[in-house]
Motif scaffolding. Sequence first.
Motif, mmCIF file in Angstrom:
data_model
loop_
_atom_site.group_PDB
_atom_site.id
_atom_site.type_symbol
_atom_site.label_atom_id
_atom_site.label_comp_id
_atom_site.label_asym_id
_atom_site.label_seq_id
_atom_site.Cartn_x
_atom_site.Cartn_y
_atom_site.Cartn_z
ATOM 1 N N MET A 111 6.635 52.358 -42.419
ATOM 2 C CA MET A 111 6.390 53.433 -41.453
ATOM 3 C C MET A 111 6.791 54.765 -42.050
ATOM 4 S SD MET A 111 7.825 53.866 -37.584
ATOM 5 C CE MET A 111 6.850 52.456 -37.123
ATOM 6 N N SER A 112 5.995 55.768 -41.785
ATOM 7 C CA SER A 112 6.278 57.103 -42.300
ATOM 8 C C SER A 112 7.503 57.686 -41.636
ATOM 9 C CB SER A 112 5.077 58.011 -42.045
ATOM 10 O OG SER A 112 5.407 59.356 -42.310
ATOM 11 N N ALA A 113 8.476 58.103 -42.458
ATOM 12 C CA ALA A 113 9.688 58.714 -41.905
ATOM 13 C C ALA A 113 9.385 60.084 -41.339
ATOM 14 C CB ALA A 113 10.757 58.806 -42.988
ATOM 15 N N SER A 114 8.370 60.756 -41.883
ATOM 16 C CA SER A 114 8.063 62.108 -41.435
ATOM 17 C C SER A 114 7.343 62.113 -40.090
ATOM 18 C CB SER A 114 7.220 62.824 -42.482
ATOM 19 O OG SER A 114 6.007 62.114 -42.709
ATOM 20 N N ASP A 115 6.507 61.123 -39.837
ATOM 21 C CA ASP A 115 5.786 61.045 -38.573
ATOM 22 C C ASP A 115 5.611 59.581 -38.167
ATOM 23 O OD1 ASP A 115 4.254 61.314 -36.336
ATOM 24 O OD2 ASP A 115 2.768 62.639 -37.239
ATOM 25 N N PRO A 116 6.642 59.001 -37.583
ATOM 26 C CA PRO A 116 6.555 57.582 -37.193
ATOM 27 C C PRO A 116 5.487 57.321 -36.144
ATOM 28 C CG PRO A 116 8.546 58.606 -36.312
ATOM 29 C CD PRO A 116 7.956 59.580 -37.280
ATOM 30 N N ILE A 117 5.158 58.331 -35.327
ATOM 31 C CA ILE A 117 4.125 58.126 -34.310
ATOM 32 C C ILE A 117 2.757 57.976 -34.969
ATOM 33 C CG2 ILE A 117 2.981 59.148 -32.312
ATOM 34 C CD1 ILE A 117 5.649 60.424 -31.555
ATOM 35 N N ALA A 118 2.485 58.787 -36.001
ATOM 36 C CA ALA A 118 1.231 58.652 -36.738
ATOM 37 C C ALA A 118 1.142 57.283 -37.403
ATOM 38 C CB ALA A 118 1.107 59.765 -37.779
ATOM 39 N N ALA A 119 2.273 56.780 -37.888
ATOM 40 C CA ALA A 119 2.285 55.457 -38.509
ATOM 41 C C ALA A 119 1.959 54.376 -37.489
ATOM 42 C CB ALA A 119 3.648 55.201 -39.149
#
Length: 201
Positions: free
Chosen positions: A1-9
């Motif tokens: 999961m992307s740490a910068s944008d977990p919602i996008a992940a």
Amino acid sequence: MSASDPIAAVATALGRAGGPTSDFDLNPETVLAEGRRLRPAGVLVPLMMGATGARVVLTQRSSGLKHHPGQIAFPGGKQDEGDADVTAAALREAREEIGLDPANVEVLGYLPTHETVTGFTVTPVVARVLSPYIPVPEVAEVAEVFDVPLGHVLRRCRYRIEARYWRGTMRRYYTVPFGPYYIWGATARMLRSLAEVAGRP
């Protein structure tokens, strides 16, 4: 999961969603009637970024309600005749129950449908809350609006299987407690679907 944008992940992961779930997943001995008619419903799974990271918005139902009083739930409800589809139903109910303007929501995708013991087939509509907002609970239906860390509910190891007697038989169900909030049943099962598509242990 992307740490910068977990919602996008999470949005990306929704494409890997599995098959339908139900309140009977952990009770395989239950025999469901063939040809049963299920009423369509939609719930909103609102994800938002806060000062401490990504969060999931939930509600605690009013203790005065006839069905599921005091339980933790997503905003949402049955699809009415005036709703174009279950997405429209989820967005309408979220506005009515917690004051979330549909214009402040970006629909990201869907989790597998979930059949409830009360005869609904529920579509969880996963959405991003675009701008901070102040919840306005509908006091007749919602006792509290709160949020929990997205990272908490995405960890499958956080989920437990518990059981209690219901209508004379032992019923098993998922729980994913957080602080004072006992999240269980259909809400916990739908959140576990989110954890499963996210692929977190």
